[in-house]
Design a protein around this motif. Structure first.
Motif, PDB file in Angstrom:
ATOM      1  N   ALA A   1     -55.003 -25.211  11.300  1.00 33.88           N
ATOM      2  CA  ALA A   1     -53.658 -24.634  11.233  1.00 33.88           C
ATOM      3  C   ALA A   1     -52.746 -25.562  10.433  1.00 33.88           C
ATOM      4  CB  ALA A   1     -53.096 -24.423  12.635  1.00 33.88           C
ATOM      5  N   VAL A   2     -52.103 -25.023   9.404  1.00 34.24           N
ATOM      6  CA  VAL A   2     -51.219 -25.818   8.559  1.00 34.24           C
ATOM      7  C   VAL A   2     -49.983 -26.256   9.352  1.00 34.24           C
ATOM      8  CG1 VAL A   2     -49.721 -25.748   6.540  1.00 34.24           C
ATOM      9  CG2 VAL A   2     -51.966 -24.658   6.456  1.00 34.24           C
ATOM     10  N   HIS A   3     -49.705 -27.552   9.327  1.00 35.62           N
ATOM     11  CA  HIS A   3     -48.484 -28.074   9.949  1.00 35.62           C
ATOM     12  C   HIS A   3     -48.112 -29.400   9.284  1.00 35.62           C
ATOM     13  CE1 HIS A   3     -51.814 -29.970  12.138  1.00 35.62           C
ATOM     14  NE2 HIS A   3     -50.984 -30.949  12.470  1.00 35.62           N
ATOM     15  N   GLY A   4     -46.846 -29.755   9.346  1.00 33.58           N
ATOM     16  CA  GLY A   4     -46.376 -30.986   8.728  1.00 33.58           C
ATOM     17  C   GLY A   4     -46.702 -32.192   9.596  1.00 33.58           C
ATOM     18  N   ARG A   5     -47.811 -32.846   9.345  1.00 33.97           N
ATOM     19  CA  ARG A   5     -48.255 -33.952  10.189  1.00 33.97           C
ATOM     20  C   ARG A   5     -47.386 -35.193  10.038  1.00 33.97           C
ATOM     21  NH1 ARG A   5     -54.230 -35.708  10.093  1.00 33.97           N
ATOM     22  NH2 ARG A   5     -53.488 -36.734  11.981  1.00 33.97           N
ATOM     23  N   GLU A   6     -46.650 -35.290   8.923  1.00 35.04           N
ATOM     24  CA  GLU A   6     -45.820 -36.470   8.681  1.00 35.04           C
ATOM     25  C   GLU A   6     -44.337 -36.184   8.919  1.00 35.04           C
ATOM     26  OE1 GLU A   6     -46.918 -37.411   4.675  1.00 35.04           O
ATOM     27  OE2 GLU A   6     -48.766 -38.440   5.280  1.00 35.04           O
ATOM     28  N   GLY A   7     -44.061 -35.099   9.628  1.00 36.06           N
ATOM     29  CA  GLY A   7     -42.678 -34.757   9.949  1.00 36.06           C
ATOM     30  C   GLY A   7     -41.933 -34.066   8.829  1.00 36.06           C
ATOM     31  N   GLN A   8     -42.607 -33.764   7.728  1.00 33.10           N
ATOM     32  CA  GLN A   8     -41.950 -33.122   6.591  1.00 33.10           C
ATOM     33  C   GLN A   8     -41.707 -31.641   6.883  1.00 33.10           C
ATOM     34  OE1 GLN A   8     -45.140 -33.707   6.901  1.00 33.10           O
ATOM     35  NE2 GLN A   8     -46.427 -32.776   5.315  1.00 33.10           N
ATOM     36  N   ARG A   9     -40.655 -31.106   6.271  1.00 38.14           N
ATOM     37  CA  ARG A   9     -40.365 -29.683   6.392  1.00 38.14           C
ATOM     38  C   ARG A   9     -41.272 -28.917   5.447  1.00 38.14           C
ATOM     39  NH1 ARG A   9     -34.709 -26.762   4.531  1.00 38.14           N
ATOM     40  NH2 ARG A   9     -35.242 -24.638   5.221  1.00 38.14           N
ATOM     41  N   ILE A  10     -41.949 -27.873   5.944  1.00 39.52           N
ATOM     42  CA  ILE A  10     -42.812 -27.045   5.108  1.00 39.52           C
ATOM     43  C   ILE A  10     -42.394 -25.595   5.253  1.00 39.52           C
ATOM     44  CG2 ILE A  10     -44.763 -28.648   5.214  1.00 39.52           C
ATOM     45  CD1 ILE A  10     -46.058 -26.783   7.261  1.00 39.52           C
ATOM     46  N   ALA A  11     -42.779 -24.783   4.276  1.00 40.75           N
ATOM     47  CA  ALA A  11     -42.435 -23.362   4.305  1.00 40.75           C
ATOM     48  C   ALA A  11     -43.413 -22.588   3.441  1.00 40.75           C
ATOM     49  CB  ALA A  11     -41.003 -23.158   3.793  1.00 40.75           C
ATOM     50  N   TRP A  12     -43.617 -21.322   3.796  1.00 40.02           N
ATOM     51  CA  TRP A  12     -44.389 -20.414   2.952  1.00 40.02           C
ATOM     52  C   TRP A  12     -43.419 -19.600   2.120  1.00 40.02           C
ATOM     53  CZ3 TRP A  12     -49.489 -20.755   2.369  1.00 40.02           C
ATOM     54  CH2 TRP A  12     -50.239 -21.386   3.380  1.00 40.02           C
TER      55      TRP A  12
END
Length: 311
Positions: free
Chosen positions: A76-87
């Motif tokens: 599952a895609v998630h920001g492991r380094e605390g970064q904001r992500i979006a599709w």
């Protein structure tokens, strides 16, 4: 497409980018891609292919972005380094502020793998348009209308009909600069012949239209980049039936020239959809063709064209 926002306080902080990171000394680039996306997003890549390599110089540094299209993964895609992500959908990326070097990546992400160039329409325009409708129905999404000679009124009518077909199928129409420069705004863009490319002092259309060019060497590729064109076609790569004695690049020279280009490059010359995996490995956006798509695409199961990404 998955995008990430750079943290405040870092170089170009607050701007959006595509996930990834640096290749470590001695590390294979595919291994670097797997490691970086595992560390940043918590996923394991299963299918990926090269997309584009972009060279860009900032005020304080120069970068080479080796970009890949990742189509399948595990986890599952998630920001492991605390970064904001979006599709985000490719056509909606202009709504966000990206790193300057990412412009060519966004263009490449929006372009399809196949670029159909028409044969000369000939006298039977109804038959020509019927074939175009079938090719668009089979999955072609980028089409260049190329005419050698035609009266102005007949050509204008053909452009209107071709544009209507393209828009019905969600495709884009480019006009070859031989006859099309005056009508370029009635289509989705313009494709420059190499002679027209070299004669132009500036990009001929705004960013609301695509502008492409035919190139054969490094000087023409450099001119296309300096004019800020969206993509180029490079060839001939292989011998074609219409030009059996013409000098060809071959895949080795094609690959060397693509390495120096920072915009998407389609391979042209004796090619068809079956050459796509080799073209991708050679750095190409995809394949541009006349006969290889116009005449042969019907052989692909009689339905929508499906091009599988290589593992």
């Amino acid at each position: 497409m998955l995008i990430a926002q750079r943290p405040k306080g870092r170089h170009q902080g607050g701007l959006w980018e595509f996930p990834g990171g640096k290749v470590e000394p001695g590390e294979d680039r595919r291994a670097a891609l797997r490691r970086e996306l595992r560390e940043e997003l918590g996923i394991e890549i299963t299918i990926a292919r090269p997309l584009i390599r972009v060279r860009h110089r900032y005020a304080d540094r120069a970068v080479l972005l080796d970009c890949w299209r990742v189509s399948h993964w595990e986890g599952a895609v998630h920001g492991r380094e605390g970064q904001r992500i979006a599709w985000a959908r490719p056509e909606a990326l202009d709504e966000r502020r990206f790193l300057p070097a990412d412009k060519a990546i966004i263009t490449a992400a929006r372009l399809p793998a196949l670029y159909l160039i028409s044969p000369d329409p000939g006298p039977d325009l109804d038959a020509f348009l019927a074939t175009l409708d079938a090719r668009l129905g089979a999955g072609v999404r980028l089409f260049q209308l190329r005419c050698r000679e035609m009266t102005s009124a007949r050509y204008r009518a053909l452009v209107r009909e071709a544009r209507a077909l393209c828009e019905r199928h969600g495709a884009r129409l480019l006009l070859n600069s031989g006859l099309g420069q005056a009508l370029a705004r009635e289509a989705h863009g313009l494709h420059l012949r190499s002679a027209d490319l070299l004669a132009l002092p500036r990009r001929p259309l705004g960013r609301d239209r695509l502008v492409a060019a035919s190139c054969h060497d490094a000087a023409e590729i450099d001119k296309a980049a300096r004019l800020g064109l969206d993509f180029i076609v490079l060839g001939p790569v292989l011998t074609t039936p219409t030009h059996p004695g013409a000098r060809t690049l071959g895949w080795t020279s094609f690959t060397d020239l693509v390495r120096g280009a920072s915009l998407p490059v389609y391979a042209l010359g004796g090619l068809g959809p079956a050459h796509l995996p080799l073209a991708w490995r050679s750095g190409a956006q995809g394949i541009a063709a006349i006969r290889g798509i116009w005449d042969e695409i019907a052989a692909f199961d009689g339905g929508p064209l499906r091009v599988a990404d290589p593992r």
